[in-house]
Design a protein around this motif. Structure first.
Motif, short mmCIF file in Angstrom:
data_model
loop_
_atom_site.label_atom_id
_atom_site.label_comp_id
_atom_site.label_asym_id
_atom_site.label_seq_id
_atom_site.Cartn_x
_atom_site.Cartn_y
_atom_site.Cartn_z
N TYR A 1 88.55 6.74 9.61
CA TYR A 1 89.22 7.41 10.73
C TYR A 1 88.78 6.82 12.07
CZ TYR A 1 91.16 11.15 7.77
OH TYR A 1 91.88 11.88 6.84
N LEU A 2 87.49 6.52 12.19
CA LEU A 2 87.00 5.91 13.43
C LEU A 2 87.60 4.51 13.63
CD1 LEU A 2 83.27 7.06 13.43
CD2 LEU A 2 85.07 7.76 15.05
N GLN A 3 87.75 3.76 12.55
CA GLN A 3 88.38 2.44 12.65
C GLN A 3 89.85 2.58 13.07
OE1 GLN A 3 87.91 0.42 8.89
NE2 GLN A 3 85.67 0.43 9.03
N ALA A 4 90.53 3.56 12.49
CA ALA A 4 91.93 3.79 12.85
C ALA A 4 92.05 4.20 14.32
CB ALA A 4 92.53 4.86 11.94
N LEU A 5 91.14 5.05 14.76
CA LEU A 5 91.16 5.46 16.17
C LEU A 5 90.93 4.27 17.09
CD1 LEU A 5 91.25 7.56 18.42
CD2 LEU A 5 88.83 8.03 17.97
N ALA A 6 89.98 3.42 16.74
CA ALA A 6 89.71 2.23 17.56
C ALA A 6 90.95 1.34 17.64
CB ALA A 6 88.52 1.46 17.00
N LEU A 7 91.62 1.14 16.51
CA LEU A 7 92.86 0.35 16.50
C LEU A 7 93.92 0.99 17.38
CD1 LEU A 7 93.24 -0.59 12.73
CD2 LEU A 7 93.07 -2.20 14.64
N GLN B 1 93.58 2.99 19.89
CA GLN B 1 93.23 2.92 21.30
C GLN B 1 93.42 1.52 21.87
OE1 GLN B 1 89.30 4.70 21.08
NE2 GLN B 1 90.10 6.63 21.86
N VAL B 2 93.02 0.52 21.12
CA VAL B 2 93.17 -0.86 21.59
C VAL B 2 94.64 -1.24 21.72
CG1 VAL B 2 92.83 -3.28 20.87
CG2 VAL B 2 90.93 -1.66 20.78
N ILE C 1 92.19 13.79 23.11
CA ILE C 1 93.56 13.28 23.01
C ILE C 1 94.50 14.02 23.95
CG2 ILE C 1 94.18 14.68 20.98
CD1 ILE C 1 95.46 11.13 21.98
N HIS C 2 94.31 15.32 24.10
CA HIS C 2 95.19 16.05 25.02
C HIS C 2 94.99 15.54 26.45
CE1 HIS C 2 97.92 19.13 26.25
NE2 HIS C 2 97.05 19.61 27.12
N GLN C 3 93.76 15.33 26.82
CA GLN C 3 93.46 14.83 28.16
C GLN C 3 94.03 13.41 28.35
OE1 GLN C 3 89.30 15.09 29.09
NE2 GLN C 3 89.76 15.43 31.24
N ARG C 4 93.92 12.60 27.32
CA ARG C 4 94.46 11.23 27.42
C ARG C 4 95.98 11.26 27.62
NH1 ARG C 4 93.36 5.70 24.14
NH2 ARG C 4 94.65 4.46 25.52
N LEU C 5 96.66 12.14 26.91
CA LEU C 5 98.11 12.22 27.07
C LEU C 5 98.48 12.72 28.46
CD1 LEU C 5 99.36 13.50 23.60
CD2 LEU C 5 99.04 11.15 24.42
N LEU C 6 97.75 13.70 28.97
CA LEU C 6 98.01 14.19 30.33
C LEU C 6 97.82 13.06 31.34
CD1 LEU C 6 96.26 17.70 30.25
CD2 LEU C 6 98.71 17.19 30.05
N ALA D 1 106.63 2.85 21.77
CA ALA D 1 105.71 3.74 22.50
C ALA D 1 105.46 5.03 21.73
CB ALA D 1 106.27 4.06 23.88
N ASP D 2 106.47 5.56 21.08
CA ASP D 2 106.30 6.81 20.33
C ASP D 2 105.32 6.61 19.17
OD1 ASP D 2 107.35 9.60 20.39
OD2 ASP D 2 107.80 9.12 18.30
N GLU D 3 105.42 5.49 18.48
CA GLU D 3 104.47 5.19 17.40
C GLU D 3 103.06 5.02 17.93
OE1 GLU D 3 105.73 1.78 15.18
OE2 GLU D 3 107.32 2.87 14.14
N ALA D 4 102.93 4.39 19.09
CA ALA D 4 101.61 4.18 19.67
C ALA D 4 100.94 5.51 19.99
CB ALA D 4 101.74 3.34 20.94
#
Length: 149
Positions: free
Chosen positions: A27-33, A35-36, A78-83, A44-47
């Motif tokens: 999950y951490l690897q997926a999150l890093a991918l 984010q990068v 994630i909520h803060q990042r989207l805002l 954009a929706d998939e991202a």
């Protein structure tokens, strides 16, 4: 996107089999991918969805580990990042619009977490700041109606 999907699928298998340490690593690897590649994916929706899913899966994992403080950190992050993405004109309009669409899901997940597990300092601060900002925006726009003097 395919690499992210395969990584999430591996993590989900580990999670389902109770191999939580391995699940967390994937999950951490997926999150890093996610984010990068956030601004680089053609869709954009998939991202945005990949970022949301990665954060929410980590939140679920930490709940399973009885670590609600860690869980709420991922939900708030994630909520803060989207805002931030929605408001930052540096991002393409497609990405800002996708962030807006997905922010309703992150908001609901955060509220569901709070109703089930209670408030934590970060969630409390995030929701208060969001409410305060909304109030400021309403007060600055509601006092002036263009074309009416």
């Amino acid at each position: 996107m395919e690499h992210w999907k395969r990584t999430i699928e591996r993590a989900n298998r580990c999670f389902a089999e109770g191999e939580l340490v391995d699940a967390r690593e994937h999950y951490l690897q997926a999150l890093a991918l996610a984010q990068v590649l956030f601004e680089r994916w053609s869709d954009a929706d998939e991202a945005v969805a990949a970022c949301v899913i990665s954060h929410h899966n980590l939140a679920d994992l930490h709940l399973r580990l009885n670590q609600p403080e860690e869980s709420v950190e991922y939900l708030c992050s994630i909520h803060q990042r989207l805002l931030h993405t929605m408001q930052n004109l540096r991002f393409k309009s497609e990405l800002r619009e996708a962030a807006l669409r997905h922010s309703s899901k992150t908001y609901v997940e955060l509220l569901n977490f709070i109703s089930e597990h209670g408030e934590y300092p970060r969630s409390d601060l995030l929701l208060k700041n969001t409410a305060a900002q909304s109030s400021r925006e309403l007060s600055t726009t509601s006092g002036h109606i263009p074309g009416v003097h």
